[in-house]
Write an enzyme that holds these catalytic residues in place. Structure first.
Site, PDB file in Angstrom:
ATOM      1  N   HIS A  18       0.867  -1.198  -0.072  1.00 26.59           N
ATOM      2  CA  HIS A  18      -0.093   0.070  -0.102  1.00 26.59           C
ATOM      3  C   HIS A  18       0.737   1.528   0.145  1.00 26.59           C
ATOM      4  O   HIS A  18       0.623   2.250  -0.782  1.00 26.59           O
ATOM      5  CB  HIS A  18      -0.865   0.097   1.301  1.00 26.59           C
ATOM      6  CG  HIS A  18      -2.137  -1.032   1.279  1.00 26.59           C
ATOM      7  ND1 HIS A  18      -1.836  -2.039   2.484  1.00 26.59           N
ATOM      8  CD2 HIS A  18      -2.623  -1.639   0.511  1.00 26.59           C
ATOM      9  CE1 HIS A  18      -2.931  -2.732   2.362  1.00 26.59           C
ATOM     10  NE2 HIS A  18      -3.650  -2.544   1.150  1.00 26.59           N
ATOM     11  N   LYS A  42     -17.668  -6.482   6.527  1.00 26.61           N
ATOM     12  CA  LYS A  42     -16.293  -7.344   6.701  1.00 26.61           C
ATOM     13  C   LYS A  42     -15.767  -6.663   8.014  1.00 26.61           C
ATOM     14  O   LYS A  42     -15.628  -5.448   8.119  1.00 26.61           O
ATOM     15  CB  LYS A  42     -15.391  -6.743   5.817  1.00 26.61           C
ATOM     16  CG  LYS A  42     -14.443  -7.452   5.015  1.00 26.61           C
ATOM     17  CD  LYS A  42     -13.928  -6.870   3.490  1.00 26.61           C
ATOM     18  CE  LYS A  42     -12.542  -7.140   3.391  1.00 26.61           C
ATOM     19  NZ  LYS A  42     -12.081  -6.428   2.046  1.00 26.61           N
ATOM     20  N   ARG A  91      -2.169  -6.402  -8.293  1.00 27.68           N
ATOM     21  CA  ARG A  91      -1.219  -7.236  -8.240  1.00 27.68           C
ATOM     22  C   ARG A  91      -1.258  -8.413  -9.152  1.00 27.68           C
ATOM     23  O   ARG A  91      -0.131  -8.925  -9.724  1.00 27.68           O
ATOM     24  CB  ARG A  91      -1.125  -7.891  -6.781  1.00 27.68           C
ATOM     25  CG  ARG A  91      -0.842  -6.875  -5.498  1.00 27.68           C
ATOM     26  CD  ARG A  91      -1.443  -7.296  -4.278  1.00 27.68           C
ATOM     27  NE  ARG A  91      -2.802  -7.433  -4.237  1.00 27.68           N
ATOM     28  CZ  ARG A  91      -3.207  -7.666  -3.209  1.00 27.68           C
ATOM     29  NH1 ARG A  91      -2.719  -7.653  -1.896  1.00 27.68           N
ATOM     30  NH2 ARG A  91      -4.913  -7.551  -3.114  1.00 27.68           N
ATOM     31  N   SER A 129      -2.951  -8.081   3.053  1.00 23.54           N
ATOM     32  CA  SER A 129      -3.319  -7.626   4.465  1.00 23.54           C
ATOM     33  C   SER A 129      -3.614  -9.256   5.261  1.00 23.54           C
ATOM     34  O   SER A 129      -3.418  -9.256   6.258  1.00 23.54           O
ATOM     35  CB  SER A 129      -4.474  -6.796   4.690  1.00 23.54           C
ATOM     36  OG  SER A 129      -3.608  -5.478   4.127  1.00 23.54           O
TER      37      SER A 129
END
Ligand code: ADP
Length: 154
Positions: A18, A42, A91, A129
């Site tokens: 990040h 979430k 990614r 993460s």
């Protein structure tokens, strides 16, 4: 006109992947607002206040970066602060498919906002993460994957 980008995410926690996206985007924008989303579906592993404090520590010497939180639709948040750009990192091909759908729906919701994607640096492409959370949960050392200014044990 001032170019403001929002970098939205759960940042649970903020990683060197990040950080790299934000630093590489700095020359493109006048302001980057890192917006920690509060998603009702979430649950966050780290408390919101800690996540925000950690990100502020990373960018304490960078006047173009601000850290905030928001609820609701990301495009509504962008409109409320007059941001014309959304910043996201890519990614993998899986990221691309996920991000493509979100960006195209966001464009339909608010045609005035452009999503800008930066490809991850190769060395960050496997950092996410959820892996960092797993390391922390299991008592490992996650410090190589988070910015130096962040101490996850704090
Ligand atoms: P979200 O819950 O919105 O996916 P994340 O905090 O997981 O939030 O990610 C925020 C943004 O950062 C996303 O665009 C994601 O693709 C990007 N990102 C996450 N990890 C990396 C990384 N290692 N390199 C580049 N971009 C990344």
């Amino acid at each position: 006109m001032e170019k403001t980008a929002v970098f939205p995410g759960s940042f649970d926690p903020f990683t060197i992947g990040h950080e790299s996206i934000v630093r590489r985007a700095l020359p493109l924008f006048d302001r980057i607002i890192i917006a920690v989303g509060q998603n009702v579906l979430k649950d966050s592993y780290f408390p919101l206040e800690k996540k925000m404090k950690w990100i502020r520590q990373v960018f304490q010497d960078e006047p173009k970066v601000e850290v905030t939180t928001y609820t609701g639709l990301t495009v509504d948040f962008c409109r409320s602060i007059k941001a014309g750009y959304l910043l996201r990192g890519l990614r993998t091909a899986a990221d691309f498919e996920y991000e493509r759908a979100i960006a195209q729906v966001n464009k339909a919701l608010n045609p005035g906002i452009e999503t800008v994607f930066l490809l991850t640096m190769p060395e960050h492409s496997s950092i996410n993460s959820s892996i960092v959370r797993d390391i922390v949960r299991n008592g490992g050392d996650a410090s190589p994957f988070v910015p130096k200014a962040i101490n996850l044990k704090e």
